[in-house]
Design a protein around this motif. Structure first.
Motif, PDB file in Angstrom:
ATOM      1  N   ILE A  32     -72.074   1.642  -0.339  1.00 39.99           N
ATOM      2  CA  ILE A  32     -71.114   1.966  -0.075  1.00 39.99           C
ATOM      3  C   ILE A  32     -70.276   0.799  -0.407  1.00 39.99           C
ATOM      4  O   ILE A  32     -70.314  -0.054  -0.180  1.00 39.99           O
ATOM      5  N   PHE A  33     -68.933   0.884  -2.067  1.00 37.12           N
ATOM      6  CA  PHE A  33     -68.359  -0.431  -2.193  1.00 37.12           C
ATOM      7  C   PHE A  33     -67.434  -0.887  -0.777  1.00 37.12           C
ATOM      8  O   PHE A  33     -67.953  -2.081  -0.679  1.00 37.12           O
ATOM      9  N   LYS A  34     -67.141   0.607  -0.431  1.00 33.16           N
ATOM     10  CA  LYS A  34     -65.372  -0.013   0.563  1.00 33.16           C
ATOM     11  C   LYS A  34     -65.186   1.356   1.888  1.00 33.16           C
ATOM     12  O   LYS A  34     -65.315   2.542   1.043  1.00 33.16           O
ATOM     13  N   LEU A  35     -64.954   1.240   2.389  1.00 31.80           N
ATOM     14  CA  LEU A  35     -64.566   1.977   3.767  1.00 31.80           C
ATOM     15  C   LEU A  35     -62.910   2.466   3.446  1.00 31.80           C
ATOM     16  O   LEU A  35     -62.293   0.864   3.578  1.00 31.80           O
ATOM     17  N   LEU A  36     -62.589   3.184   3.404  1.00 28.39           N
ATOM     18  CA  LEU A  36     -60.724   3.440   2.675  1.00 28.39           C
ATOM     19  C   LEU A  36     -60.159   3.927   3.820  1.00 28.39           C
ATOM     20  O   LEU A  36     -59.936   4.271   4.788  1.00 28.39           O
ATOM     21  N   ALA A  37     -58.597   2.588   3.697  1.00 31.32           N
ATOM     22  CA  ALA A  37     -57.757   2.158   5.051  1.00 31.32           C
ATOM     23  C   ALA A  37     -56.559   2.769   4.192  1.00 31.32           C
ATOM     24  O   ALA A  37     -56.106   2.359   2.739  1.00 31.32           O
ATOM     25  N   LEU A  38     -55.632   3.746   4.430  1.00 28.70           N
ATOM     26  CA  LEU A  38     -53.907   3.203   4.048  1.00 28.70           C
ATOM     27  C   LEU A  38     -53.460   1.695   3.318  1.00 28.70           C
ATOM     28  O   LEU A  38     -53.134   2.142   5.399  1.00 28.70           O
ATOM     29  N   PRO A  39     -52.894   1.566   3.253  1.00 23.33           N
ATOM     30  CA  PRO A  39     -52.467   0.124   2.993  1.00 23.33           C
ATOM     31  C   PRO A  39     -51.349  -0.260   3.727  1.00 23.33           C
ATOM     32  O   PRO A  39     -50.660   1.185   4.257  1.00 23.33           O
ATOM     33  N   GLY A  40     -51.465  -1.031   4.507  1.00 22.47           N
ATOM     34  CA  GLY A  40     -50.547  -1.078   5.293  1.00 22.47           C
ATOM     35  C   GLY A  40     -50.332  -0.895   6.441  1.00 22.47           C
ATOM     36  O   GLY A  40     -49.609  -1.106   7.917  1.00 22.47           O
ATOM     37  N   THR A  41     -51.818  -0.082   6.839  1.00 23.96           N
ATOM     38  CA  THR A  41     -51.817   0.516   8.585  1.00 23.96           C
ATOM     39  C   THR A  41     -52.466  -0.402   9.183  1.00 23.96           C
ATOM     40  O   THR A  41     -52.740  -1.322   9.105  1.00 23.96           O
ATOM     41  N   ASP A  42     -52.769  -0.037  10.656  1.00 24.79           N
ATOM     42  CA  ASP A  42     -52.923  -0.307  11.769  1.00 24.79           C
ATOM     43  C   ASP A  42     -54.670  -1.140  11.044  1.00 24.79           C
ATOM     44  O   ASP A  42     -54.959  -1.681  11.037  1.00 24.79           O
ATOM     45  N   GLU A  43     -54.567  -0.064  10.509  1.00 30.02           N
ATOM     46  CA  GLU A  43     -56.493   0.376  10.442  1.00 30.02           C
ATOM     47  C   GLU A  43     -57.242  -0.800   9.583  1.00 30.02           C
ATOM     48  O   GLU A  43     -58.191  -1.368   9.086  1.00 30.02           O
ATOM     49  N   ASP A  44     -56.152  -0.664   7.808  1.00 29.71           N
ATOM     50  CA  ASP A  44     -55.678  -1.328   7.199  1.00 29.71           C
ATOM     51  C   ASP A  44     -56.271  -2.556   7.631  1.00 29.71           C
ATOM     52  O   ASP A  44     -56.837  -3.672   6.841  1.00 29.71           O
ATOM     53  N   LYS A  45     -55.198  -3.474   8.843  1.00 30.68           N
ATOM     54  CA  LYS A  45     -55.047  -4.542   8.582  1.00 30.68           C
ATOM     55  C   LYS A  45     -55.812  -5.514   9.192  1.00 30.68           C
ATOM     56  O   LYS A  45     -56.985  -6.400   9.706  1.00 30.68           O
ATOM     57  N   LYS A  46     -56.922  -4.457  10.177  1.00 30.71           N
ATOM     58  CA  LYS A  46     -57.474  -4.051  11.315  1.00 30.71           C
ATOM     59  C   LYS A  46     -59.554  -4.290  10.491  1.00 30.71           C
ATOM     60  O   LYS A  46     -60.339  -4.446  11.001  1.00 30.71           O
ATOM     61  N   LYS A  47     -58.969  -4.093   9.202  1.00 29.23           N
ATOM     62  CA  LYS A  47     -60.447  -3.462   8.502  1.00 29.23           C
ATOM     63  C   LYS A  47     -61.026  -2.963   8.552  1.00 29.23           C
ATOM     64  O   LYS A  47     -62.151  -2.645   8.287  1.00 29.23           O
ATOM     65  N   PHE A  48     -60.475  -1.661   8.896  1.00 28.97           N
ATOM     66  CA  PHE A  48     -61.317  -0.112   9.901  1.00 28.97           C
ATOM     67  C   PHE A  48     -61.216   0.536   8.934  1.00 28.97           C
ATOM     68  O   PHE A  48     -59.653   0.567   8.314  1.00 28.97           O
ATOM     69  N   ALA A  49     -61.523   1.915   8.539  1.00 33.20           N
ATOM     70  CA  ALA A  49     -61.611   2.956   8.150  1.00 33.20           C
ATOM     71  C   ALA A  49     -59.671   4.378   8.046  1.00 33.20           C
ATOM     72  O   ALA A  49     -60.140   4.151   9.556  1.00 33.20           O
ATOM     73  N   THR A  50     -59.376   4.437   7.696  1.00 28.35           N
ATOM     74  CA  THR A  50     -58.456   5.305   7.886  1.00 28.35           C
ATOM     75  C   THR A  50     -59.261   6.607   8.604  1.00 28.35           C
ATOM     76  O   THR A  50     -59.653   7.159   7.747  1.00 28.35           O
ATOM     77  N   PRO A  51     -59.148   7.231   9.675  1.00 27.68           N
ATOM     78  CA  PRO A  51     -59.797   8.260  10.145  1.00 27.68           C
ATOM     79  C   PRO A  51     -58.718   9.741   9.576  1.00 27.68           C
ATOM     80  O   PRO A  51     -57.676   9.871   9.519  1.00 27.68           O
ATOM     81  N   ILE A  52     -59.803  10.931   9.169  1.00 21.52           N
ATOM     82  CA  ILE A  52     -59.346  11.756   8.511  1.00 21.52           C
ATOM     83  C   ILE A  52     -59.100  13.251  10.032  1.00 21.52           C
ATOM     84  O   ILE A  52     -60.282  13.228  10.109  1.00 21.52           O
ATOM     85  N   PRO A  53     -57.763  14.241  10.298  1.00 18.32           N
ATOM     86  CA  PRO A  53     -58.605  14.690  11.239  1.00 18.32           C
ATOM     87  C   PRO A  53     -59.261  15.741  10.773  1.00 18.32           C
ATOM     88  O   PRO A  53     -59.282  16.890   9.357  1.00 18.32           O
TER      89      PRO A  53
END
Length: 195
Positions: A97-118
């Motif tokens: 796994i290269f990386k977990l994808l997060a929307l740039p600039g979101t709280d998830e991205d800043k905290k190094k979490f992946a953006t949850p998809i509903p």
């Protein structure tokens, strides 16, 4: 005890009357993997106890002497994984796994979490790929227009957003958070505007 053991142990701990599964529910995230390793990654994660989904559309390819059903990846190098926030650290540590994808600039991205998809977005994507009679493509940015519902044909019940239209058909997109829209061409007579 290492982090991996904690995530895969399965023993229940109660805090405030809830166990860990209730406190940290599983949600879909997108992970970026090596080129042409989507199925291998999904298999490895399946063995580790994760639910995965690879968006594939079945097509019929015509050669001069034969026809063959071929599975086409809709999003190369992307595998959807159902995981808790606590399991993300273990996922990041996997070599495939290269990386977990997060929307740039979101709280998830800043905290190094992946953006949850509903869940409903993944279900719509599955439905679209299973029923679409024309090629499904991924579009990163879509000019948001009317919200529509398909009222006739194999995609009946699908809800999405119109991105383009001509005299006979419309391009309808289904949103996937952080990745864009899965788009398919649908006859205008087969859709209605949602108010």
């Amino acid at each position: 005890m290492c982090v991996q053991d904690v995530y895969h142990k399965g023993e229940e701990s109660f805090a405030n009357g809830t166990n860990d599964r209730e406190a940290c529910p599983k949600r879909w995230i997108a992970v970026l993997v090596q080129m042409n390793c989507e199925k291998k990654t999904a298999t490895q994660l399946g063995k580790a106890g994760y639910e995965t989904y690879i968006p594939i559309q079945q097509e019929i390819h015509q050669w001069s002497d034969r026809k063959k059903k071929v599975n086409r990846l809709i999003m190369p190098m992307v595998v959807f994984v159902r995981a808790t926030v606590n399991e993300e650290e273990w996922l990041r540590s996997q070599s495939y796994i290269f990386k977990l994808l997060a929307l740039p600039g979101t709280d998830e991205d800043k905290k190094k979490f992946a953006t949850p998809i509903p869940d409903y977005q993944i279900e719509r994507l599955k439905f679209l790929l299973e029923k679409a009679e024309s090629e499904v493509t991924i579009v990163a940015n879509l000019t948001i227009g009317n919200a529509v519902r398909v009222i006739f044909g194999p995609l009946k019940g699908l809800e999405g957003v119109v991105s383009e239209a001509d005299n006979k058909s419309s391009i309808v997109g289904v949103m996937i958070d952080g990745l864009g829209y899965a788009c398919v061409k649908i006859l205008k007579t087969n859709i209605e505007i949602i108010l």
